[in-house]
Design a protein around this motif. Structure first.
Motif, PDB file in Angstrom:
ATOM      1  N   ASN A 184      62.042 -87.412  59.497  1.00 20.39           N
ATOM      2  CA  ASN A 184      62.127 -87.129  60.932  1.00 20.39           C
ATOM      3  C   ASN A 184      62.343 -88.491  61.584  1.00 20.39           C
ATOM      4  N   PHE A 185      63.620 -88.851  61.728  1.00 19.01           N
ATOM      5  CA  PHE A 185      63.937 -90.230  62.085  1.00 19.01           C
ATOM      6  C   PHE A 185      63.504 -90.580  63.506  1.00 19.01           C
ATOM      7  N   SER A 186      63.482 -89.595  64.400  1.00 18.24           N
ATOM      8  CA  SER A 186      62.976 -89.845  65.751  1.00 18.24           C
ATOM      9  C   SER A 186      61.514 -90.263  65.701  1.00 18.24           C
ATOM     10  N   LYS A 189      61.125 -93.837  64.193  1.00 16.74           N
ATOM     11  CA  LYS A 189      61.422 -94.884  65.178  1.00 16.74           C
ATOM     12  C   LYS A 189      60.276 -95.020  66.180  1.00 16.74           C
TER      13      LYS A 189
END
Lengths: 331, 331, 331, 331
Positions: A184-186, A189
């Motif tokens: 879940n790259f959001s 970050k």
């Protein structure tokens, strides 16, 4: 891409000028007390030299910052006064899910007495079924925090939604990214921006390389306090819940400077297997363990099959200590 | 748990009263024009009968709403005027990533001419490496929308963050949940609340049952417009990028009333394999295909190896139509 | 290693002389009517040219003979008068295990009537459990042979032991190597020597490349009449018995000149899935299908869940024919 | 099926009579000094009691003899004077392949000096590619035997073909069934009949249950001297050659009375990983290790990447001993 590790206290403005002149893109970072510049593409950085550069590392992998190509010495991640990645094997223990203050307090006291250094517990629970207990949410985080303070253990708990950042910043000592949010790259970050120590689980369908790339997302936001956690991968074998990938864990240790944790509880699925998996992970070089302990496992609202009793956990800690000493470590 | 399917226009206040009297928990939903009540635990619902109940279905699975235990006829999901799950095999096509308005427009015209019914394209891109092109984000969504309107194709694109809901609500016709967020339960719940049609990919490490449970999260929020999309799972085989699980797709069709889509592009990894996988999926009963098409694949900013040229896509559409007719369908 | 494909009727004695002079090792073979010489190591064959050489193919893969680097046109394997790898999709059908002459005869008549071209049936049965029915052995082979002769269908059945060569040579038209012996190299070599057409299943834990290397063992003994059979691989998914790897099958077709068969019965595990998997395989380009049919599946001594009734098989054959025609093939 | 464990020296003729009267099928065996009768089907054995019966165990699993349902105490397998499954962790070491007498002798002396108890080495080599070194065969077995005698180490080597029984009976102390023949049931039965101690590897695509069923084939021939060997399974992870399934190994230990061995060399694929995997296996409870050691690994004719040097093996043995002692074992 190239990584410039800069000399301490050096002025890198000339280097930045040269990059701009060559129309190179770049990002300036500070990690582990070092100033770093990532610059790309290769044709625009070729031939650039500058007195501010300590070493220039050609980035051959997609996880430059997480790799040990530039940082040879292992990273020690500090959670309050607990050092992960040092001589001592660190154990985080606690219930799968926070169910009540009483439950957490009982567990916390027991695991602290047995030698755990961190208190774990799920408040926001990623459950495969929407009909399973979804956790106490914010209230659960606050319970953990109160108990952690009372007992004197830093807490580690899982974040599931970027919208919950504020709660985690305020109350949590180490933020866990679970296996189901491992890409879940959001969220990666966002957690990178929060700056707090992170426990990053490997996704059940992710390769070691993808796991390191997930860590790279966090490091690229300037947060180097990341511990990698192996928790079992999906394979055809069904006698265990997941297949604890000891080999992948060892391979990762050879590729990264980040400390490595193992979770023996989830791959076991059954408490009879937890001790052996925990010992195997320590023997293979794990810097940290994440163990589920519940005062009355049979009444647990989740994962009741795999949680240890406090008594069994105490025995496990004794065995871990003996093993760690035989390996020249401590626990 | 028990699922009461209520008679149309019936007054279920007495049933609610009985549930309250028995201290049962329950949730009232409206799905596919039917009022439903989910009630639990079993010991508190035992023996309850009421004239408002059309049928009472014992929930033996953890995906009650998605299962065909209560809804025998297949669901048709409507995206604007496009019907997914009906006689016609629906094809969504477009570039892996939105790169520019010109690129999307060229592709959209070509795929529409060839017979595609939906325009796909990634604006928010979940990329394994933080150094890969991350997509144009909101601007990409707007490009898609403008092109879709101009060409006359509804658009489908992926959401990655619960904080982007408003953008998707405003511009997007069908919201995609990608494989890497297939168990991002916060996102699933959020998308369930938005009410828009959803294309739910199966996670690369997820079982068919977990995929249906992910859909259940969406349905439980009252959103029944969900299409399941098989896109390949992680296995030891490396001659393809992922293993397209045709068998799992067929098994799912026997378990659910929801339409099923197949993505032949990602498992192929190489464009030479895409046609055969697409045809296999249609032959196995897929209601929809999701195909990557790029005007100049070799210049694509992502997945350049697996995107079809518009010419190759046209050939594929001809073959799909021939096959569909042989199977008594249409395309 | 280098592969010399020799000109028809050419005298290659000078080439052999040159190889000997250069101290190269080599093996002379005749495959598909062509004389071939495999020679190695590379440093000892460098620069060798000879008028007998039609083409010299550098062997970049470990399956030189099975690859289409040297033989571009697809191989047609002939079993009596049945051509596998030609325009017609060939179907082999019959019971999982030979149980009695009556059972085989009933099945054989039914599958022949429906359009099958080969009779399959297990006499020597590789069973996971020693307590499962182990097959009728030699008696089973003889039953198959008698029924095949009576009904007019060539037979295909599995060999399990190098010591049974004589029986297979005498009675069997096409020898099957099962998934569990897919890397039993002694058996592969032995079957290569027998010269009879071979149906080589892919091992459930084998990659496509290993499957082709297994075929190479057979071809290297001079037996080019080999059909590759995909039958499902081991993955984490449990809604099907095995995962039919359609993508791996398609990838294999791009790598080899050998015909490809698919077995939809074993990966299905349940007869409800067999039709869809069979159709998918044909749509993806399978040259042959291997389907389990039993007159009374519920009474079968093995795999009772996945065997089709003769009636269901008839319907399947109709669907296969319609599909094959839509693809420009025949069945 | 039911398993009757008979009283020592009891006369079981009356029991046999009763079984015959009830038309039950049965098999008489002697394992571990106990007379056993397996009888079936259940409806024909119901109610049978006899004074010769010590205990009657309902066979709920397909591996009755291998399970610890009837034999609670762990089995100790004796190879000459070496006890596997007792307090001492046994290490078998030697080259992947027997290449020459000098090579084997050098290795044997070194591993014996370092503390190995068995000499391993491949004479018949199952190679994925037919172009790889296929081993010295019978000559290799004789070299192993001569060296084993000279150095004073029992030998373990792999059988690949039922036709080689006589050679193995004459020269070999412990017969290995390799991963690729793990479900070669003809070979399993044959080795069961030979009576010699067996080292049974788990197939790379086999579940723990299938592994135990393979052992059952051997035990059912009356040969109880079987050691199970975990050597890594096929998964999607590629940073290691195979995934050493420590969890499966631990699960197996809970299901069977047979000793368990681990092979850390093959899953590692790279020698840098071998130590950690070996230590992990011992920590998890392995009774035996199988380690590849070569005097000059870089010159090895097979698996050169994963073989340890004698010096590295010596260090490993020291670490194993320290670990074993910490666990209350010995090495």
């Amino acid at each position: 891409m190239i990584l410039y590790v800069l000399k301490d206290k050096s002025d890198y403005s000339t280097l930045v000028e040269k990059l701009n002149e060559n129309s190179a893109s770049f990002k300036v970072l500070n990690l582990y007390g070092k100033n770093l510049i990532l610059a790309w593409p290769d044709q625009n950085t070729k031939g650039i030299i500058d007195s501010s550069i300590e070493i220039a590392v050609e980035a051959k992998k997609s996880y430059v910052l997480a790799s040990n190509d530039w940082k040879k010495q292992p990273t020690v991640v500090t959670v309050k006064d607990v050092e992960i990645g040092s001589k001592k094997v660190i154990v985080a223990a606690g219930p799968c899910a926070v169910e009540s203050e009483e439950q957490v307090l009982t567990t916390a006291k027991a695991v602290k007495r047995a030698g755990a250094s961190l208190l774990r517990g799920g408040a926001y629970k990623p459950r495969t079924s929407p009909y399973s207990f979804q956790g106490l949410g914010e209230e659960g985080v606050k319970i953990l925090k109160r108990v952690g303070d009372e007992v004197g253990l830093p807490i580690v708990t899982e974040i599931m939604d970027t919208r919950d950042s504020a709660i985690f910043t305020q109350y949590v000592d180490m933020i866990q990214i679970g296996a189901r949010n491992a890409q879940n790259f959001s969220l990666l970050k966002e957690v990178g921006k929060l700056g707090k120590p992170v426990l990053l689980k490997r996704g059940m369908g992710n390769t070691v390389e993808e796991w390191l790339q997930a860590a790279e997302y966090i490091l690229l936001e300037g947060n180097g306090n990341t511990v990698l956690c192996e928790r079992g991968i999906r394979t055809f074998e069904k006698s265990t819940r997941f297949t604890l990938d000891i080999g992948g864990m060892v391979a990762a240790k050879l590729m990264t400077h980040l400390p490595i944790c193992a979770d023996p509880s989830h791959p076991a699925g059954k408490r009879e297997l937890v001790h052996s998996l925990a010992l195997a992970a320590v023997a293979a070089g794990a810097d940290m363990l994440l163990v589920e302990v519940h005062p009355r496992p049979e009444k647990a609202l989740s994962d009741s099959e795999q949680q240890l009793t406090p008594e069994s956990f105490e025995v496990l800690m004794d065995r871990i200590r003996a093993l760690a000493r035989a390996l020249g470590r401590d626990a």
